[in-house]
Design an enzyme around this catalytic site. Sequence first.
Site, PDB file in Angstrom:
ATOM      1  N   ASP A  16       0.971  -1.342  -0.211  1.00  0.00           N
ATOM      2  CA  ASP A  16      -0.005   0.152  -0.183  1.00  0.00           C
ATOM      3  C   ASP A  16       1.003   1.405   0.098  1.00  0.00           C
ATOM      4  OD1 ASP A  16      -2.063   1.353   0.374  1.00  0.00           O
ATOM      5  OD2 ASP A  16      -2.647   1.139   2.213  1.00  0.00           O
ATOM      6  N   ASN A  64      -9.927  -3.023  -7.741  1.00  0.00           N
ATOM      7  CA  ASN A  64      -9.264  -1.964  -8.226  1.00  0.00           C
ATOM      8  C   ASN A  64      -9.212  -1.723  -9.286  1.00  0.00           C
ATOM      9  OD1 ASN A  64      -5.792  -2.816  -6.556  1.00  0.00           O
ATOM     10  ND2 ASN A  64      -7.258  -1.355  -5.923  1.00  0.00           N
TER      11      ASN A  64
END
Length: 236
Positions: A16, A64
Site C-alpha cells: 500500500d 482496483n
Amino acid sequence: MPEFPDIPRHIAVIMDGNGRWAKERGLPRREGHRAGAESVREVTDACIEIGVQYLTVYAFSSENWNRPQAEVTALMGLLDRFLSDKAKDLKKQNIRLLAIGQLDRLPAKTRGLLEKIMEQTADHSAMTLVLALSYGGREEIVSAARSLATDAAAGKIQPAQIDGTLFASRLQTAGIPDPDLLIRTSGEMRVSNFLLWQISYAEIVIVKKFWPDFRRNDLIEAVREYQRRHRRFGAL
Ligand code: FPP
C-alpha cells in the site's frame, strides 16, 4: 542461515502507498506503481536470500478495477513489463510463478504472459512467487462454497463431509501453506479483502513506510519482528 532460525515459510504482502509516495514527490501515480514494482523485485530477492518459500503479493484487487481507466492501464502495462523482464530471472533463480484471482478479467496479453511463465516455471523449487491479481478474498470464498454446493447437489459429496480441509482445497491457494506473516505498508490497519481465510493465524506487521520505500532491509526487519512474537495458535 544461522541469523534467521525461524523463517516464515509464507509471507503475504499488502503493498500500500504507491499513490501517496508519488504525490509526496509531485509525480503521477503511475510513477509510484513503477517504483513499487522495483520493491517487488527487491523483496523477492530478499525472500530467496533468507529462505522464504512462498511470497504472495497483492498486486491488483478486485476493487482496483474501479480506479480511473488510465491507472488500470498503467498497472496492467507495469505488470506486463514485470512479467517479461522477470521471466529470465525466475528461471535463473529457480522461482515458480503462480497467480490467484479472477484471471479471466485480465487483458488477454497479460493473461497470456502469465500462463506462459507459469507453465515455464511450474517445476521450479527455490521459491514460489504468488501474484494476487484481480483478487478478492470474499469472491474466492464464495467461489469455493459454490463449488462445494454444486458437488453436494450432484450427490458427489455429503454436506457433512465439508470441513476446513475440504473447504481449503477448493480455494485458489489449495496446496499453498497459509501465510505465517502478513505485512502491510503505509501504516493502514486493514486487511482489505486479502486472503481472508488463509490469514487466520498470520502474524501481522504494519510498516509505516510507503510500499516503494519498502526494500530488502525492511523485509528483514519485518521478519525479525515476526521472530520476536510468540505464536500460539490460540493455545496457552
Ligand atoms: C497500492 O497503492 C498498490 C496497488 C493498488 C498496486 C500494487 C502494484 C504494484 C506494486 C506494481 C505492480 C505490481 C507488480 C507485481 C509488478 P495505492 O495506489 O493504493 O496507494 P495509495 O493508497 O497511496 O493511493
